[in-house]
Design an enzyme around this catalytic site. Structure first.
Site, PDB file in Angstrom:
ATOM      1  N   CYS A 158      -2.950  -2.268   8.922  1.00 35.51           N
ATOM      2  CA  CYS A 158      -3.604  -1.391   7.784  1.00 35.51           C
ATOM      3  C   CYS A 158      -4.173   0.001   8.298  1.00 35.51           C
ATOM      4  O   CYS A 158      -3.796   0.963   7.883  1.00 35.51           O
ATOM      5  CB  CYS A 158      -4.215  -2.244   6.891  1.00 35.51           C
TER       6      CYS A 158
ATOM      7  N   ASN B  22      -9.647   1.819   2.674  1.00 31.31           N
ATOM      8  CA  ASN B  22      -9.355   1.524   4.080  1.00 31.31           C
ATOM      9  C   ASN B  22     -10.117   2.881   4.740  1.00 31.31           C
ATOM     10  O   ASN B  22     -10.276   2.399   5.944  1.00 31.31           O
ATOM     11  CB  ASN B  22      -8.017   1.301   4.498  1.00 31.31           C
TER      12      ASN B  22
ATOM     13  N   THR C 286       0.817  -1.218  -0.041  1.00 29.82           N
ATOM     14  CA  THR C 286      -0.080  -0.108  -0.160  1.00 29.82           C
ATOM     15  C   THR C 286       1.006   1.290  -0.040  1.00 29.82           C
ATOM     16  O   THR C 286       1.686   1.489   1.074  1.00 29.82           O
ATOM     17  CB  THR C 286      -0.882   0.060   1.192  1.00 29.82           C
TER      18      THR C 286
HETATM   19  N1  LIG Z   1      -1.302  -7.234   6.218  1.00 27.93           N
HETATM   20  C1  LIG Z   1      -2.481  -6.957   5.282  1.00 27.93           C
HETATM   21  O1  LIG Z   1      -3.625  -7.581   5.876  1.00 27.93           O
HETATM   22  C2  LIG Z   1      -2.423  -6.073   4.231  1.00 27.93           C
HETATM   23  C3  LIG Z   1      -3.622  -6.105   3.364  1.00 27.93           C
HETATM   24  C4  LIG Z   1      -3.437  -5.326   2.162  1.00 27.93           C
HETATM   25  C5  LIG Z   1      -2.443  -4.462   2.073  1.00 27.93           C
HETATM   26  N2  LIG Z   1      -1.331  -4.633   2.876  1.00 27.93           N
HETATM   27  C6  LIG Z   1      -0.204  -3.940   2.547  1.00 27.93           C
HETATM   28  O2  LIG Z   1       1.028  -4.807   2.041  1.00 27.93           O
HETATM   29  C7  LIG Z   1       2.377  -4.288   2.233  1.00 27.93           C
HETATM   30  C8  LIG Z   1       3.157  -5.625   3.140  1.00 27.93           C
HETATM   31  O3  LIG Z   1       2.283  -6.036   4.374  1.00 27.93           O
HETATM   32  P1  LIG Z   1       2.465  -7.097   5.100  1.00 27.93           P
HETATM   33  O4  LIG Z   1       1.466  -7.002   6.111  1.00 27.93           O
HETATM   34  O5  LIG Z   1       2.529  -8.309   4.399  1.00 27.93           O
HETATM   35  O6  LIG Z   1       3.832  -6.708   5.827  1.00 27.93           O
HETATM   36  P2  LIG Z   1       4.849  -7.741   6.622  1.00 27.93           P
HETATM   37  O7  LIG Z   1       5.570  -6.519   7.618  1.00 27.93           O
HETATM   38  O8  LIG Z   1       4.067  -8.548   7.375  1.00 27.93           O
HETATM   39  O9  LIG Z   1       5.988  -8.184   5.822  1.00 27.93           O
HETATM   40  C9  LIG Z   1       6.829  -7.265   5.036  1.00 27.93           C
HETATM   41  C10 LIG Z   1       8.071  -8.371   4.554  1.00 27.93           C
HETATM   42  O10 LIG Z   1       9.046  -7.579   3.705  1.00 27.93           O
HETATM   43  C11 LIG Z   1      10.281  -7.931   4.112  1.00 27.93           C
HETATM   44  N3  LIG Z   1      11.245  -6.698   3.493  1.00 27.93           N
HETATM   45  C12 LIG Z   1      11.279  -5.611   3.942  1.00 27.93           C
HETATM   46  N4  LIG Z   1      12.227  -4.977   3.386  1.00 27.93           N
HETATM   47  C13 LIG Z   1      12.532  -5.863   2.350  1.00 27.93           C
HETATM   48  C14 LIG Z   1      13.463  -5.725   1.296  1.00 27.93           C
HETATM   49  N5  LIG Z   1      14.227  -4.641   1.010  1.00 27.93           N
HETATM   50  N6  LIG Z   1      13.682  -6.689   0.425  1.00 27.93           N
HETATM   51  C15 LIG Z   1      13.042  -7.822   0.663  1.00 27.93           C
HETATM   52  N7  LIG Z   1      12.082  -7.966   1.669  1.00 27.93           N
HETATM   53  C16 LIG Z   1      11.789  -7.103   2.506  1.00 27.93           C
HETATM   54  C17 LIG Z   1      10.155  -8.013   5.596  1.00 27.93           C
HETATM   55  O11 LIG Z   1      11.214  -8.609   6.179  1.00 27.93           O
HETATM   56  C18 LIG Z   1       8.855  -8.565   5.832  1.00 27.93           C
HETATM   57  O12 LIG Z   1       9.095 -10.205   5.871  1.00 27.93           O
HETATM   58  C19 LIG Z   1       2.203  -3.169   3.346  1.00 27.93           C
HETATM   59  O13 LIG Z   1       2.267  -2.061   2.224  1.00 27.93           O
HETATM   60  C20 LIG Z   1       0.468  -3.185   3.691  1.00 27.93           C
HETATM   61  O14 LIG Z   1       0.135  -2.139   4.015  1.00 27.93           O
HETATM   62  C21 LIG Z   1      -1.132  -5.276   4.077  1.00 27.93           C
END
Ligand SMILES: NC(=O)c1ccc[n+]([C@@H]2O[C@H](COP(=O)([O-])OP(=O)(O)OC[C@H]3O[C@@H](n4cnc5c(N)ncnc54)[C@H](O)[C@@H]3O)[C@@H](O)[C@H]2O)c1
Length: 443
Positions: free
Chosen positions: A261, A209, A121
């Site tokens: 989120c 959201n 996001t």
């Molecule tokens: N969690 C949800 O329900 C949800 C739903 C829709 C959208 N999103 C969006 O999706 C995105 C990810 O959310 P999430 O909850 O999966 O996050 P998360 O924190 O669970 O996972 C993020 C991952 O990215 C990895 N990471 C960070 N920097 C990195 C890099 N340079 N190279 C490789 N990996 C790297 C981290 O180690 C981690 O494992 C966010 O922008 C969030 O807003 C999340």
């Protein structure tokens, strides 16, 4: 198709496994070596229903691999999803350092024409920054698109495999064709793939959201009015939810939204509105109501037991920000438990999945219980913070014998106040009458 998903959190892991399930060769890359090692063994670092068998099946069949080598994953893929975290920066804006770090790695490893998709996001304008970052490092053609993710934690696999809609912001026909082919297996029941310009796709995610958070705060505001005048917010909810223009979803009063989120996305949208000179008043109120709502049960406890809670013990059921997840990011439980501890109380907690996460927050300051009734034993009152299914029909007789006083603070309105009164409980819920049995139990 050879697909790379960078970032294996809630979104990246589910997306990677989902794309593998439909026959693609998927490599999931993450800089967290421990996580990648676990995933390589078929172990899932998070609790998400249905995810483990999906990952294990695709791992076994060779369509899904895990690596810490992000550059290699880029080189071997034609399609690359960026699904890393975008936590809030100090000023509330989305911190894009991880997204742009991945963009640099992609730029440095381009070895042919590729489609790069921001699934994280990200604020409007980010895809353009990702494109500029990559193009500054390569002569190869890159198509950058925006494909925000709408899955819900707790139902992430289902949401990803059967989305209500897929939103894709594109500005090239090639990218549109590639993504249409990739997503077609997920929308066979006729759900739409909505292609649009990139900026609109980026804004759609924040608008969705922010709208959902607004509904929650709106109902929480109404619940305070109901509590003040002796009305019942659940009846009001039904009264308005049956209006087709309003609809029934996301109208439950409670103790505020949390998770990874809503809080950060509302903040980031406020920041974007400020930057563009637009009044963000609606969303500022949404945030303010939510912050106050997280303290509602704490205030009720203080009203009932006094400001000094030393010598008191409280049971807490539910720590995750919602059921069916172990995610405690921005959970109301953090505010409630810290507030109880700060006033000198002892706290005994239970959660079906989040106890290991809770330990990182509370350390040895609370006691952890694998069984929900063990947490109740000897407590002055029970606080229910998450509507996990096993809490919905508990053995009230047993609860009465275990509690020092039959007092329940229910942040999720799981029970009927009149029934609780008849069962002999003092029962405080959200936006409904306080139930007090006769005679009033001595405190
Ligand atoms: N969690 C949800 O329900 C949800 C739903 C829709 C959208 N999103 C969006 O999706 C995105 C990810 O959310 P999430 O909850 O999966 O996050 P998360 O924190 O669970 O996972 C993020 C991952 O990215 C990895 N990471 C960070 N920097 C990195 C890099 N340079 N190279 C490789 N990996 C790297 C981290 O180690 C981690 O494992 C966010 O922008 C969030 O807003 C999340």
């Amino acid at each position: 198709m050879n697909v790379a998903v960078v970032g294996t959190g809630y979104v990246g892991l589910v997306a990677g496994a989902g794309f593998a399930e439909t026959g693609n060769n998927v490599v999931c890359a993450d800089i967290d070596a421990d996580k990648i090692a676990m995933l390589g063994r078929g172990e899932i670092p998070i609790y998400e229903p249905g995810l483990e068998p999906l990952v294990q099946r695709n791992l076994k069949e060779g369509r899904l691999r895990f690596t810490t080598d992000v550059g290699a994953a880029v080189r071997e893929s034609e399609v690359i999803f960026i699904a890393v975290g975008t936590p809030p920066d100090e000023d509330g804006s989305a911190d894009l350092q991880h997204v742009l770090a991945v963009a640099r790695t992609i730029g440095d490893n381009m070895n042919g024409e590729k489609v790069v998709i921001t699934k994280s996001t990200v604020p409007v304008g980010t895809a353009a920054r990702v494109r500029a970052t990559i193009e500054a490092r390569t002569q190869h053609r890159v198509h950058v698109c925006s494909n925000p993710e709408f899955l819900k934690e707790g139902a992430a696999v289902d949401d990803f495999m059967k989305p209500d809609r897929v939103v894709i912001g594109v500005d090239s026909e090639y990218a549109q064709e590639v993504l249409e082919e990739l997503y077609e297996p997920f929308v066979r029941t006729g759900k739409p793939i909505l292609f649009m310009d990139i900026a609109s796709a980026e804004i759609t995610k924040y608008a969705a959201n922010a709208m959902l958070a607004t509904r929650i705060s709106f109902m929480n505001m109404i619940s305070r009015l109901c509590a003040k005048v002796g009305a019942d917010v659940d009846l009001v909810r039904r009264g308005i939810g049956t209006d087709e223009r309003i609809g029934p979803a996301f109208l439950f009063a409670g103790i505020g939204y949390g998770g990874s989120c809503f809080p950060k996305d509302v903040k980031a949208l406020i920041r974007t509105l400020h930057e563009t000179g637009i009044d963000a008043g609606i969303l500022e109120s949404v945030e303010r109501v939510n912050d106050a709502q997280k303290r509602l049960l704490l205030e009720a406890v203080v009203e009932r037991f006094g400001e000094d809670l030393s010598g008191r013990t409280f049971a807490v059921w539910g720590l995750s920000f919602k059921p069916e997840t172990d995610d405690m990011r921005e959970a109301p439980s953090l505010v409630v438990v810290e507030g109880l501890l700060a006033r000198g109380a002892r706290v005994q907690v239970h959660d079906p999945q989040a106890l290991h996460v809770a330990r990182r927050h509370f350390g040895e300051r609370v006691s952890y219980h694998e069984h929900n009734f063990d947490a109740v034993d000897g407590a002055d009152a029970l606080l229910i913070l998450t509507e996990w299914k096993p809490y919905r029909r508990p053995d009230f007789q047993r609860m009465r014998t275990l509690l020092r006083q039959p007092v329940i603070f229910d942040g999720r309105n799981l029970f009927e106040p009149a029934r609780m009164r008849d069962l002999g409980f003092e029962y405080v819920s959200v936006g409904r009458v306080r139930a007090v049995p006769e005679p009033v139990p001595a405190s």
